[in-house]
Write a protein that holds these residues in place. Structure first.
Motif, short mmCIF file in Angstrom:
data_model
loop_
_atom_site.label_atom_id
_atom_site.label_comp_id
_atom_site.label_asym_id
_atom_site.label_seq_id
_atom_site.Cartn_x
_atom_site.Cartn_y
_atom_site.Cartn_z
N VAL A 20 -13.60 -6.91 6.09
CA VAL A 20 -13.08 -6.00 5.04
C VAL A 20 -11.75 -5.67 5.76
O VAL A 20 -11.61 -5.22 6.84
N PHE A 21 -10.68 -5.86 4.65
CA PHE A 21 -9.41 -5.41 5.01
C PHE A 21 -9.05 -4.25 4.22
O PHE A 21 -9.00 -4.21 3.22
N ILE A 22 -8.26 -3.21 4.98
CA ILE A 22 -8.26 -1.88 4.47
C ILE A 22 -7.03 -1.63 4.22
O ILE A 22 -6.75 -1.28 2.88
N GLY A 23 -5.87 -2.17 4.84
CA GLY A 23 -4.69 -2.20 4.66
C GLY A 23 -3.68 -2.10 5.87
O GLY A 23 -4.24 -1.89 6.92
N SER A 24 -2.53 -1.99 5.50
CA SER A 24 -1.48 -1.87 6.70
C SER A 24 -1.20 -0.50 7.17
O SER A 24 -0.54 -0.35 8.25
N GLY A 25 -1.76 0.54 6.70
CA GLY A 25 -1.56 1.84 6.91
C GLY A 25 -0.21 2.27 6.50
O GLY A 25 0.09 3.73 6.65
N THR A 26 0.42 1.71 5.83
CA THR A 26 1.80 2.32 5.26
C THR A 26 1.53 3.19 4.06
O THR A 26 0.52 2.88 3.27
N SER A 27 2.38 4.10 3.68
CA SER A 27 2.05 5.12 2.26
C SER A 27 3.09 4.48 1.33
O SER A 27 4.26 4.10 1.82
N ILE A 28 2.66 4.96 0.23
CA ILE A 28 3.54 4.67 -1.02
C ILE A 28 3.49 6.03 -1.66
O ILE A 28 2.83 6.97 -1.56
N ASN A 29 4.75 6.18 -2.49
CA ASN A 29 4.93 7.34 -3.13
C ASN A 29 4.62 7.19 -4.65
O ASN A 29 4.23 5.96 -5.08
N LYS A 30 4.91 8.17 -5.21
CA LYS A 30 4.19 8.16 -6.66
C LYS A 30 5.07 7.34 -8.06
O LYS A 30 4.71 6.96 -8.93
#
Length: 77
Positions: A20-30
């Motif tokens: 399973v690949f969860i993601g890179s750990g970066t956040s995105i805004n609205k």
């Protein structure tokens, strides 16, 4: 379970069958995702395709103004 404003966070446990690949750990805004309140789904646009669309439809100036000055989210825009 905990709440922050209008968001509710849940702790869950998943048992996976394969990798399973969860993601890179970066956040995105609205302003970088679309939350469809009716369907209760989140869409994250492909940035390259999104900018190509904006450019082809002469919307880059409007989008820049939205990003800099608007308090709306991407779905509302």
């Amino acid at each position: 379970m905990s709440s922050i404003g209008h968001l509710t966070m849940y702790d869950i446990r998943l048992n996976t069958i394969g990798p399973v690949f969860i993601g890179s750990g970066t956040s995105i805004n609205k302003k970088e995702y679309i939350f469809d309140e009716i369907e209760k789904k989140v869409y994250i646009p492909d940035i390259d395709r999104f900018f190509s669309y904006l450019e082809k439809n002469n919307l880059l100036e409007y989008y820049t103004s939205f990003m800099l000055y608007s308090n709306q989210n991407l779905f509302q825009w």
